[in-house]
Design a protein around this motif. Structure first.
Motif, mmCIF file in Angstrom:
data_model
loop_
_atom_site.group_PDB
_atom_site.id
_atom_site.type_symbol
_atom_site.label_atom_id
_atom_site.label_comp_id
_atom_site.label_asym_id
_atom_site.label_seq_id
_atom_site.Cartn_x
_atom_site.Cartn_y
_atom_site.Cartn_z
ATOM 1 N N UNK A 1 81.744 7.382 26.787
ATOM 2 C CA UNK A 1 81.302 7.263 25.405
ATOM 3 C C UNK A 1 82.436 6.639 24.605
ATOM 4 N N UNK A 2 82.086 5.753 23.684
ATOM 5 C CA UNK A 2 83.084 5.057 22.875
ATOM 6 C C UNK A 2 82.952 5.493 21.419
ATOM 7 N N UNK A 3 84.056 5.940 20.855
ATOM 8 C CA UNK A 3 84.093 6.405 19.472
ATOM 9 C C UNK A 3 85.197 5.650 18.737
ATOM 10 N N UNK A 4 84.809 4.831 17.782
ATOM 11 C CA UNK A 4 85.765 4.036 16.997
ATOM 12 C C UNK A 4 86.763 3.309 17.884
ATOM 13 N N UNK A 5 86.249 2.663 18.923
ATOM 14 C CA UNK A 5 87.076 1.847 19.796
ATOM 15 C C UNK A 5 87.799 2.603 20.896
ATOM 16 N N UNK A 6 87.689 3.922 20.923
ATOM 17 C CA UNK A 6 88.338 4.716 21.966
ATOM 18 C C UNK A 6 87.282 5.182 22.955
ATOM 19 N N UNK A 7 87.509 4.940 24.233
ATOM 20 C CA UNK A 7 86.526 5.251 25.268
ATOM 21 C C UNK A 7 86.941 6.491 26.042
ATOM 22 N N UNK A 8 85.967 7.381 26.256
ATOM 23 C CA UNK A 8 86.209 8.639 26.955
ATOM 24 C C UNK A 8 85.235 8.758 28.125
ATOM 25 N N UNK A 9 85.726 9.186 29.267
ATOM 26 C CA UNK A 9 84.873 9.455 30.414
ATOM 27 C C UNK A 9 84.223 10.820 30.226
ATOM 28 N N UNK A 10 82.912 10.863 30.357
ATOM 29 C CA UNK A 10 82.198 12.122 30.204
ATOM 30 C C UNK A 10 81.938 12.750 31.571
ATOM 31 N N UNK A 11 81.628 14.049 31.570
ATOM 32 C CA UNK A 11 81.285 14.751 32.802
ATOM 33 C C UNK A 11 80.262 15.829 32.470
ATOM 34 N N UNK A 12 80.117 16.808 33.332
ATOM 35 C CA UNK A 12 79.071 17.807 33.149
ATOM 36 C C UNK A 12 79.290 18.717 31.948
#
Length: 490
Positions: free
Chosen positions: A48-59
Motif C-alpha cells: 500500500x502506498x501512502x503519500x509516496x511511501x510504500x509499505x508491504x502488507x501481510x495478514x
C-alpha cells in the motif's frame, strides 16, 4: 501520552451517550495518495502506498482506504480550523517549547508500543483496537509513539507534539476513528544542576517560580508519592519528584485556566459564565509514567476529565540515550477541548468542509459558541443476525498473526468484536451514519447460538436523506456484514 477514555460525565455534557466511535464521509479528493496496487488479474498486491511511501502488507492488514485517505487532511494545521485554534491556544501557554505538528502517522509497533513499555498482551495491540499495515507497522494510536524519538534527539528541554491518531472504535457523536492529540514533555539535565552548583530539585523549583500564578481553587488531597497507588521510581529521589510534580501541575493548571476562561467568555449561559472554576488532581496509572495523575475540571455542574500526566518512566529516557534527564509528560485530546470550548455537539463536524461550519471560527477573534445548523431528521434501521462459530481473537505487535487475508477488515469465523461491525458501517456509510448501538442480544437455549441486534441511526449533516438512500445504505451494510463477518441475517 495515551489519553484515558472520555468520562461518562463529559459524554452527557456533549449531548452524546457514553460509549465510543464515529466516522467521516468518503475522501475522494485524497484517495489518489493512498492506493492499493493491482495486477492484471485484478488481485490486490501486498503493498500500500501512502503519500509516496510504500509499505508491504501481510495478514495483519486491517486498515481500509477510507482511513488511509484521511491522512492528508491534517485538520490540526488548517488555518482557522477549531482544532488549530485550540492547539495554538495551548501552545501559547508553553513559551520556549519546541513544537512538532507534522510528524508522519505511520509508525512501527516498537515506536507505538515497545518503546513505551506496553506488555506484549496489552489490549491496545489488538487488531480490534489498532489499525495495522503489517505485523510491525501501524497507524499511531497516540502521540506518545514519537516520544522516545523526540527525547533521543535531545534538542530542547520542553516539546509539544500535536498529531492525528487512529483507533478502531464504536460509532457515536463523541468519538471518531481519526482524532487529534497533543503530547507535551519537560525534562531537566542533571549535569546542568551540577554545573550551576545546585541540586536538581533546586533547579526545578527555580523554574516553578517562573510559571504564571492563578487564583483558581485546586483540590490535591493525595501525597505526590504513595508506595502502592503512585510509587516513586527506582533511582528517583523524593525531593526531585516533588519538584517535578509541582512544575507539571502548575504548568497544566495554567493551561486549563486559559482554556476554561476562554470557554466561559464564549458561553451564552449566564450561570456557567459566573460559576467559579475548580480543578482537582486524581491519582492515575499509565504504563509510561509514575507517579501519574489525571486533571479534572468542575464545569457546568460536573467534574470533567481533561488530561493525563505523570513523571516519565526513567527507562524511556535511558533507552532514548538521555539517562541524565528526568521530567514529566502529559497528553490531551484536541477534539475534547475544542468541543468544550466551542460547544460543538458532533465530532463529525470537525471533518466538514461546509462553510456554515468553518465560517464560524477565526484565529484572530475571541472564541464564540458554535451555532448549529438546522438538524436534519434521523432515520433509524435495525439489523439482527446470528454469529458464526466463535474462536479466540488475537493481539498483534508480537503475537502470532490471525488467519486473515491481507487487506480484509474482518474474517469469517474469527472472534467477534463489536468494532468490526462499526468498521463495516464506516466503510459503507461514511459520515452518514451518526450512531450504532447494540439494542438486544441473546443466546438460544437449545442451539447455544448468539444473536445480536444493532440499531443504526442514519443522518446527513448537511441535507435530508431520502428513504431510498437510507434503504440502499442499509442493504449494503447488511450484505457486508454477511460477507466480512460470516453472520446469518435474521
Amino acid at each position: 501520552m495515551r489519553i484515558p477514555p472520555l468520562s461518562a460525565v463529559l459524554y452527557r455534557q456533549l449531548g452524546a451517550r457514553a460509549s465510543t466511535g464515529a466516522h467521516r464521509s468518503q475522501w475522494s479528493p485524497w484517495v489518489r495518495s493512498c492506493q492499493l496496487r493491482y495486477n492484471s488479474s485484478g488481485t490486490p498486491q501486498k503493498e500500500v502506498t501512502v503519500e509516496g511511501k510504500t509499505y508491504t502488507t501481510d495478514s495483519w492488514m486491517n486498515t481500509p482506504s477510507t482511513i488511509l485517505s484521511a491522512i492528508p487532511r491534517r485538520l490540526h494545521t488548517q488555518p482557522d480550523h477549531p482544532l488549530t485554534i485550540t492547539r495554538q491556544l495551548i501552545e501559547s501557554r508553553f513559551p520556549g517549547y519546541q513544537t512538532h505538528n507534522n510528524l508522519f502517522p505511520i509508525v512501527t509497533t516498537h515506536q507505538n508500543f515497545d518503546s513505551l513499555g506496553f506488555p506484549p498482551d496489552h489490549v491496545g495491540r489488538s487488531r480490534t483496537d489498532t489499525y495495522y499495515l503489517n505485523a510491525s507497522t501501524v497507524l499511531r494510536t497516540h502521540t506518545s509513539a514519537h516520544q522516545a524519538d523526540t527525547f533521543r534527539k535531545d534538542e530542547a528541554d520542553g516539546f509539544l507534539i500535536s498529531a492525528d491518531v487512529y483507533r478502531r472504535d464504536a460509532i457515536d457523536r463523541s468519538h471518531y476513528p481519526v482524532f487529534h492529540q497533543m503530547e507535551g514533555a519537560r525534562t531537566w539535565d542533571r549535569r546542568l544542576a551540577e554545573k550551576q552548583g545546585k541540586t536538581l530539585a533546586q533547579l526545578i523549583w527555580d523554574d516553578v517560580d517562573k510559571i504564571p500564578k492563578h487564583s483558581v481553587e485546586v483540590s490535591d488531597p493525595n501525597p505526590t508519592i504513595h508506595p502502592e497507588r503512585n510509587p516513586l521510581q527506582d533511582g528517583h529521589a523524593a525531593d526531585e519528584t516533588e519538584a517535578i510534580a509541582a512544575h507539571l501541575k502548575r504548568s497544566l493548571e495554567d493551561v486549563v485556566v486559559a482554556i476554561f476562561n476562554a470557554a466561559r467568555s464564549a458561553t451564552t449561559d449566564a450561570a456557567a459564565s459566573e460559576e467559579p472554576l475548580k480543578i482537582r488532581w486524581v491519582e492515575a496509572y499509565f504504563p509510561f509514567t509514575s507517579p501519574s495523575w489525571e486533571l479534572e475540571v468542575f464545569w457546568q455542574g460536573d467534574w470533567l476529565e481533561v488530561l493525563g500526566s505523570g513523571i516519565v518512566q526513567q527507562s524511556i529516557l535511558d533507552n532514548a540515550g538521555v539517562p541524565h534527564r528526568v521530567g514529566w509528560a502529559f497528553g490531551l485530546g484536541l477534539e475534547r477541548i475544542a468541543m468544550l470550548l466551542y460547544g460543538i455537539p458532533d465530532i463529525r463536524l470537525f471533518w466538514s468542509t461546509d462553510a456554515r461550519f468553518l465560517g464560524q471560527f477565526s484565529a484572530s477573534a475571541a472564541p464564540k459558541r458554535f451555532t448549529p445548523f438546522s438538524k436534519y431528521p434521523a432515520c433509524f434501521k435495525d439489523v439482527s443476525f446470528w454469529l458464526p462459530a466463535r474462536s479466540s481473537s488475537s493481539a498483534a505487535g508480537g503475537a502470532s498473526p490471525p488467519p486473515t487475508a491481507a487487506g480484509s477488515t474482518a474474517t469469517t469465523g474469527a472472534g467477534f468484536h463489536e468494532n468490526d461491525v462499526m468498521e463495516i458501517a464506516r466503510e459503507v456509510c461514511g459520515d452518514v451514519v451518526e450512531d450504532v448501538r447494540l439494542t438486544d442480544e441473546f443466546v438460544h437455549p437449545k442451539t447455544g447460538r448468539r444473536s445480536m441486534c444493532y440499531r443504526v441511526n442514519y443522518r446527513h449533516l448537511e441535507r435530508t436523506l431520502t428513504n431510498d438512500e437510507a434503504n440502499d445504505l442499509h442493504a449494503r451494510f447488511r450484505r457486508e456484514l454477511v460477507d466480512k463477518l460470516g453472520v446469518e441475517l435474521r
